[in-house]
Design an enzyme around this catalytic site. Structure first.
Site, PDB file in Angstrom:
ATOM      1  CG  LEU A  80     -19.184   6.780   5.726  1.00  0.00           C
ATOM      2  CD1 LEU A  80     -20.748   6.886   6.291  1.00  0.00           C
ATOM      3  CD2 LEU A  80     -18.776   8.359   5.438  1.00  0.00           C
ATOM      4  N   GLY A  81     -14.974   5.224   7.561  1.00  0.00           N
ATOM      5  CA  GLY A  81     -13.967   4.793   9.192  1.00  0.00           C
ATOM      6  C   GLY A  81     -13.943   6.114   9.650  1.00  0.00           C
ATOM      7  NE  ARG A 114      -3.259   2.534   2.921  1.00  0.00           N
ATOM      8  CZ  ARG A 114      -3.133   3.441   3.415  1.00  0.00           C
ATOM      9  NH1 ARG A 114      -2.867   2.476   4.557  1.00  0.00           N
ATOM     10  NH2 ARG A 114      -4.222   4.825   3.588  1.00  0.00           N
ATOM     11  NE  ARG A 121      -7.328  12.944   8.674  1.00  0.00           N
ATOM     12  CZ  ARG A 121      -6.830  12.193   8.434  1.00  0.00           C
ATOM     13  NH1 ARG A 121      -8.407  11.287   7.315  1.00  0.00           N
ATOM     14  NH2 ARG A 121      -5.851  11.491   8.503  1.00  0.00           N
ATOM     15  CB  ILE A 136     -18.996   4.932  10.492  1.00  0.00           C
ATOM     16  CG1 ILE A 136     -18.148   5.328  12.138  1.00  0.00           C
ATOM     17  CG2 ILE A 136     -20.330   5.525  10.204  1.00  0.00           C
ATOM     18  CD1 ILE A 136     -17.414   7.192  11.743  1.00  0.00           C
ATOM     19  N   GLY A 167     -10.854   7.809   9.076  1.00  0.00           N
ATOM     20  CA  GLY A 167     -11.070   9.056   7.929  1.00  0.00           C
ATOM     21  C   GLY A 167     -12.562   8.148   7.282  1.00  0.00           C
ATOM     22  CG  HIS A 171     -10.295   6.367   2.307  1.00  0.00           C
ATOM     23  ND1 HIS A 171     -11.666   7.376   3.498  1.00  0.00           N
ATOM     24  CD2 HIS A 171      -9.591   5.922   2.940  1.00  0.00           C
ATOM     25  CE1 HIS A 171     -11.066   7.657   3.519  1.00  0.00           C
ATOM     26  NE2 HIS A 171      -9.998   6.562   4.356  1.00  0.00           N
ATOM     27  CD  GLU A 222      -8.833   0.780   2.812  1.00  0.00           C
ATOM     28  OE1 GLU A 222      -8.970   0.058   4.136  1.00  0.00           O
ATOM     29  OE2 GLU A 222      -8.515   1.623   2.078  1.00  0.00           O
ATOM     30  NE  ARG A 226     -16.742   0.708  18.123  1.00  0.00           N
ATOM     31  CZ  ARG A 226     -15.533   0.163  18.053  1.00  0.00           C
ATOM     32  NH1 ARG A 226     -15.914  -1.449  17.545  1.00  0.00           N
ATOM     33  NH2 ARG A 226     -14.609   1.090  17.679  1.00  0.00           N
TER      34      ARG A 226
END
Ligand code: ADP
Length: 403
Positions: free
Chosen positions: A211-212, A93, A243, A333, A214, A182, A386, A286
């Site tokens: 939606l994580g 990566r 962020r 998320i 980041g 991403h 990923e 959460r």
């Protein structure tokens, strides 16, 4: 045939070993806190009986080279034999490919040099990715190694969407433009959405919502990305764990002047102290949901702001695409927070988007669909992967090269 995927960060190396015949994970693990006294290696592997075993090793790992040595050792110790072939290659990566890389690329000296040239664009990530590659090349000089870039999928974005309205010279000289991140995840879930809908990807317009911790959105027309919410850096776009996402750029000057922050402090505030954390004190969705359920006003505000921002992007990307076949929710998320999916899709019936609350809270494992019977747009929940995407792309490139 096996493919090893490496994700080398500044103080960690994550890895996953795939058997490509059945897309099976043979082993995975993580070396953490490299360079500290408290380094750890956690290694999981499938043994000959098909059971998952875990080993944990503590003690200083001096540098990435030592980390890689321990990974190689752990992998050979837990090897289950030559089930279908040995290691065919390594996929890495790499965060920033700049404008140079539009697809996965076999690593050679020239590629390494270009990744180095892109360090100013990703000063935290690219050096760490490079160390991982250099050490892997030392350990396995004869194996094909492939770089898979977070930015590559977004290189199809047209100039009207990637330019900022600033002096052109800043683009020409300093490469200031939208790159997006991403990309591996957006590309993977777009492909999975097409498979789930049993339609060719080239016939679909998709909005993919990663939606994580980041978070980013991509508008994908017929398999090609045409816009995305992250920009020159991962700070732009949606509200994230820590962020801020989109803000008025003049806020920077105001804060430098009025709050007496230095540029580095402001950078830290916007990247590490903002988002959910800044709004309500916790960066974990959460906990934000728990606090909101318990009546915490700021946690409710954080959720309200988050979902409102997502909705605005769905609206904008519907306009960018002209028509949308499916919206795809993915990452921590997106895959698991049903109340967030609910709120992100409320009030969008004017765009042909209607979520079925019962299906949304159904609790089935992804992939599944959550739109009502008369929704014009499908709403899908798809698990991202990923590492598998990097393994697939590495495998595919090696296969093509050997033809
Ligand atoms: P990363 O970007 O680090 O890979 P993930 O994709 O794992 O992150 O997403 C992490 C986010 O997902 C966190 O905000 C976490 O709270 C959230 N999350 C994970 N599981 C759930 C859940 N069951 N309900 C709500 N949010 C969840």
């Amino acid at each position: 045939m096996r493919i090893l995927v490496l994700n080398s960060g500044s103080s960690s190396i994550k890895y996953k070993l795939f058997q490509m015949v059945g897309r099976e994970v043979l082993a995975s693990g993580l070396v953490e806190r490299i360079g500290e006294e408290t380094s750890t290696l956690t290694h999981q592997a499938v043994n000959a009986q098909g059971e998952i075993t875990e080993t944990h090793r503590e003690g200083r790992v001096a540098d990435h080279r030592e980390g890689m040595r321990q990974i190689v050792e752990a992998l050979s110790a837990s090897s289950t034999g030559e089930d279908g072939g040995g290691l065919a290659g390594i996929g890495h990566r790499v965060v920033h490919g700049g404008e140079d890389f539009t697809e996965p690329t076999r690593i050679d000296e020239k590629v390494l040099q270009v990744i180095r040239q892109n360090i100013p664009l990703a000063p935290l990530h690219n050096p760490a990715n490079l160390i991982g590659i250099e050490v892997a090349l030392e350990v396995a000089p004869d194996l094909p190694q492939v770089a898979v870039f977070d930015t590559a999928f977004h290189q199809s974005i047209p100039p009207r969407a990637y330019h900022y309205a600033i002096p052109h010279e800043l683009y020409a000289r300093h490469r200031v433009r939208r790159y997006g991140f991403h990309g591996t995840s957006h590309e993977y879930v777009a492909g999975q959405a097409a498979a789930f809908l049993n339609r060719p990807l080239a016939s679909l317009n998709l909005i993919t919502l990663h939606l994580g911790n980041g978070a980013s959105v991509a508008a994908v027309r017929q398999g090609r990305c045409v816009d995305t919410s992250m920009g020159m850096t991962p700070l732009e776009g949606l509200i994230m764990g820590t962020r801020c996402g989109d803000i008025d750029p003049a806020l920077h000057f105001y804060l430098l002047r009025e709050a007496g922050l230095t540029p580095d402090e402001l950078d830290a505030v916007l990247n590490k102290e903002s988002g959910f954390k800044g709004i309500c004190g916790t960066n974990d969705m959460r906990e934000v949901l728990e606090k909101a359920d318990a009546g915490d006003d700021r946690a409710r505000l954080a959720i309200d702001m988050y979902c409102y921002r997502v909705k605005k992007y769905i609206g904008a990307y519907t306009a960018a695409l002209g028509s949308v076949d499916a919206i795809v929710f993915t990452a921590g998320i997106g895959e698991r927070a049903a109340p967030i999916r609910d709120a992100c899709c409320q009030g969008l019936s004017g765009l042909g988007i209607a979520l079925d609350t019962e299906k949304n809270h159904g609790g089935s494992p992804p992939p599944f669909e959550i739109q009502t019977a008369n929704s014009e747009v499908k709403i899908l929940v798809i698990a991202t992967d990923e590492e598998l995407q990097i393994a697939e792309q590495t495998f595919e490139l090696i296969r093509r090269m050997s033809q």
